[in-house]
Design a protein around this motif. Structure first.
Motif, short mmCIF file in Angstrom:
data_model
loop_
_atom_site.label_atom_id
_atom_site.label_comp_id
_atom_site.label_asym_id
_atom_site.label_seq_id
_atom_site.Cartn_x
_atom_site.Cartn_y
_atom_site.Cartn_z
N HIS A 44 -24.67 -29.23 21.40
CA HIS A 44 -23.87 -28.75 22.53
C HIS A 44 -24.78 -27.97 23.49
CE1 HIS A 44 -20.97 -25.98 24.51
NE2 HIS A 44 -20.09 -26.95 24.31
N ALA A 45 -24.36 -27.89 24.74
CA ALA A 45 -25.15 -27.16 25.75
C ALA A 45 -25.43 -25.71 25.33
CB ALA A 45 -24.41 -27.18 27.08
N ALA A 46 -24.56 -25.14 24.51
CA ALA A 46 -24.78 -23.75 24.08
C ALA A 46 -26.14 -23.64 23.37
CB ALA A 46 -23.66 -23.31 23.13
N VAL A 55 -20.57 -30.69 13.24
CA VAL A 55 -19.80 -31.83 13.74
C VAL A 55 -20.01 -31.89 15.25
CG1 VAL A 55 -17.47 -32.74 14.09
CG2 VAL A 55 -18.03 -31.62 11.94
N ASN A 56 -20.31 -33.07 15.75
CA ASN A 56 -20.54 -33.19 17.19
C ASN A 56 -19.22 -33.08 17.96
OD1 ASN A 56 -20.81 -35.21 19.74
ND2 ASN A 56 -22.58 -33.90 19.45
N ASN A 57 -19.27 -32.39 19.09
CA ASN A 57 -18.06 -32.18 19.89
C ASN A 57 -17.65 -33.41 20.69
OD1 ASN A 57 -20.63 -31.13 21.00
ND2 ASN A 57 -19.48 -31.05 22.91
N GLU A 58 -18.61 -34.27 21.06
CA GLU A 58 -18.26 -35.42 21.90
C GLU A 58 -17.83 -36.62 21.07
OE1 GLU A 58 -20.75 -36.46 25.19
OE2 GLU A 58 -21.61 -34.46 25.26
N ILE A 59 -18.61 -36.93 20.02
CA ILE A 59 -18.32 -38.16 19.28
C ILE A 59 -17.83 -37.88 17.86
CG2 ILE A 59 -19.83 -39.65 20.66
CD1 ILE A 59 -21.99 -39.32 18.53
N GLY A 60 -17.79 -36.62 17.46
CA GLY A 60 -17.14 -36.24 16.20
C GLY A 60 -17.95 -36.49 14.93
N THR A 61 -19.21 -36.93 15.06
CA THR A 61 -19.96 -37.28 13.85
C THR A 61 -20.39 -36.03 13.06
OG1 THR A 61 -21.93 -37.46 15.23
CG2 THR A 61 -20.78 -39.50 14.69
N VAL A 62 -20.38 -36.19 11.73
CA VAL A 62 -20.73 -35.08 10.82
C VAL A 62 -22.23 -35.17 10.51
CG1 VAL A 62 -20.33 -34.09 8.53
CG2 VAL A 62 -18.42 -35.06 9.82
N GLN A 63 -22.92 -34.07 10.64
CA GLN A 63 -24.38 -34.07 10.50
C GLN A 63 -24.85 -33.66 9.10
OE1 GLN A 63 -26.12 -35.38 13.03
NE2 GLN A 63 -24.06 -35.74 13.84
N PRO A 64 -26.02 -34.18 8.68
CA PRO A 64 -26.55 -33.85 7.35
C PRO A 64 -27.21 -32.46 7.34
CG PRO A 64 -28.01 -35.39 8.48
CD PRO A 64 -26.87 -35.13 9.42
N VAL A 65 -26.39 -31.43 7.47
CA VAL A 65 -26.93 -30.07 7.67
C VAL A 65 -27.78 -29.64 6.46
CG1 VAL A 65 -26.33 -27.64 8.06
CG2 VAL A 65 -24.99 -29.45 9.16
N ALA A 66 -27.28 -29.88 5.25
CA ALA A 66 -28.00 -29.39 4.07
C ALA A 66 -29.39 -30.04 3.96
CB ALA A 66 -27.18 -29.68 2.80
N GLN A 67 -29.48 -31.35 4.23
CA GLN A 67 -30.79 -32.02 4.12
C GLN A 67 -31.75 -31.51 5.20
OE1 GLN A 67 -27.79 -33.54 3.75
NE2 GLN A 67 -28.07 -35.69 3.24
N ILE A 68 -31.22 -31.34 6.41
CA ILE A 68 -32.11 -30.86 7.49
C ILE A 68 -32.52 -29.40 7.20
CG2 ILE A 68 -32.12 -30.25 9.95
CD1 ILE A 68 -30.81 -32.96 10.46
N ALA A 69 -31.62 -28.64 6.63
CA ALA A 69 -31.95 -27.24 6.28
C ALA A 69 -33.08 -27.21 5.25
CB ALA A 69 -30.71 -26.53 5.76
N ALA A 119 -15.84 -31.65 27.45
CA ALA A 119 -15.29 -30.87 28.55
C ALA A 119 -16.40 -30.25 29.38
CB ALA A 119 -14.37 -29.78 28.01
N CYS A 120 -17.49 -29.82 28.72
CA CYS A 120 -18.58 -29.16 29.44
C CYS A 120 -19.32 -30.14 30.33
CB CYS A 120 -19.56 -28.52 28.48
SG CYS A 120 -18.75 -27.33 27.42
#
Ligand code: PLP
Length: 362
Positions: A101-103, A143-157, A308-309
């Motif tokens: 996200h832009a944030a 989770v992406n705000n535009e397309i809703g996909t769930v990311q592999p946070v634990a693996q990237i961490a 929205a942004c």
């Protein structure tokens, strides 16, 4: 009007509203006290803030603390600037996924020239992306705000940890829908995406992670200065408690609406993985669709062109570009989002309006 823009914001849950009212004033007029005052009214307000903090903390993993902020953008800025720009000195590189996200994205650009971790055509971040040895912070959303996909946070961490970097997870679109992301050192969320009030967010910080405050002036919230709004905290807390309680019920409703929406929009292309996703978010496209015209022809249906942004900027979304769409495909995308208060009849009525208006375009 039919509301199908739950990723932009959610309605305020009646339970959250009820929890807030007393602290705006209260029937006996004692609810407005400053939660940082040591007198009785202040202590009453502080107790409500403590309860809210515990309720919000239950959405996060154990072993950390919750810091209230004005919104998720502020939480993200605090986490990124407060760890990478310590004492005004840059600690190393920032790496972000290509679909943040832009944030996160704009903050990373403001700090540095960030390393961009690619995503595949399904909108899932690459867990083998190269991280330079001097990476100080890796940002990966849940989770992406535009397309809703769930990311592999634990693996990237895990990769980030091997590179000696901290991890920030923007869980704004995942909180209340999925279990807390594993492996992150900092997690940002926002009340207004989980049926709480606008104007309050939170940063969870793992014990031992050191962050430089960004707003000075009393440090009432330890890492952040400014008087807390007891009412906003109470509303956020009630919304968080409800989200935890209703997680499975909300998920089941979202999935049944997803199935119905796929039937209704048969022939439209779905953006992002159909499986690894938030099933309350449908990002779809139709070749040649003029989205601006569609939105003006469907004024009684609240939905979004991309996020929205990004809407209104005229630029094709960086998320849709990152999954390999052409400018034309990105610009022919709409996003529909539903949630706890959505009815299948409303989805059906909205789909009819949208599909008819799209057909009129020839
Ligand atoms: N991150 C994501 C993924 C979002 O969807 C949003 C809001 O749309 C934000 C951050 C910013 O949240 P807030 O409105 O609380 O600043």
């Amino acid at each position: 009007m039919i509301y199908l823009d739950y990723q932009a914001t959610t309605p305020l849950a009646p339970e959250a509203r009820d929890a807030m009212l007393k602290w705006l004033d209260g029937p006996d007029g004692t609810g407005f006290g400053n939660p940082h005052s040591p007198h009785r009214m202040g202590r009453m307000a502080a107790a409500a803030v403590d309860l809210a903090r515990d309720q919000v903390a239950a959405l996060f993993p154990p072993g950390g603390s919750v810091h209230f902020t004005g919104n998720a953008c502020e939480a993200i800025n605090l986490a990124m600037r407060g760890t990478v720009m310590k004492g005004g000195q840059k600690q190393g590189r920032v790496a972000i996924s290509a679909i943040e996200h832009a944030a996160v994205r704009d903050t990373a650009m403001a700090i540095d020239d960030p390393v961009i971790m690619p995503v595949d055509r399904d909108g899932i971040a690459d867990t083998h992306a190269n991280l330079p040895g001097d990476t100080a912070l890796v940002c990966i959303m849940q989770v992406n705000n535009e397309i809703g996909t769930v990311q592999p946070v634990a693996q990237i961490a895990e990769r980030a940890r091997e590179a000696g970097a901290l991890v920030l997870c923007d869980a704004v679109q995942g909180a209340g829908k999925f279990a807390a992301p594993g492996g992150a050192d900092m997690i940002a969320i926002s009340a207004h995406k989980i049926y709480g009030p606008k104007g309050i967010g939170a940063l969870w910080v793992r014990d031992g992670v050191d962050i430089d405050p960004q707003i000075t002036g009393g440090l009432q919230e330890r890492l952040r200065s400014g008087t807390l709004s007891t009412a906003l905290c109470a509303g956020f807390g009630a919304a968080a408690a409800l989200a935890a309680e209703r997680l499975e019920a909300d998920k089941a409703l979202a999935s049944s609406l997803w199935d119905r929406a796929l039937d209704l929009f048969e022939g439209w292309e779905v953006n992002g993985s159909r499986e690894l996703r938030n099933h309350a978010n449908l990002s779809i496209r139709k070749d040649g669709l003029d989205v601006a015209r569609l939105m003006s022809d469907c004024r009684d249906v609240m939905f979004s062109a991309g996020s929205a942004c990004a809407s209104g900027s005229g630029k094709p979304s960086h998320v849709l570009k990152a999954i390999g769409l052409s400018d034309a495909q990105a610009k022919s995308t709409i996003r529909l989002g539903w949630g706890r208060y959505s009815a299948v009849e409303d989805l059906e009525a909205a789909a009819k309006v949208i599909i008819n208006a799209a057909a009129q375009q020839g």
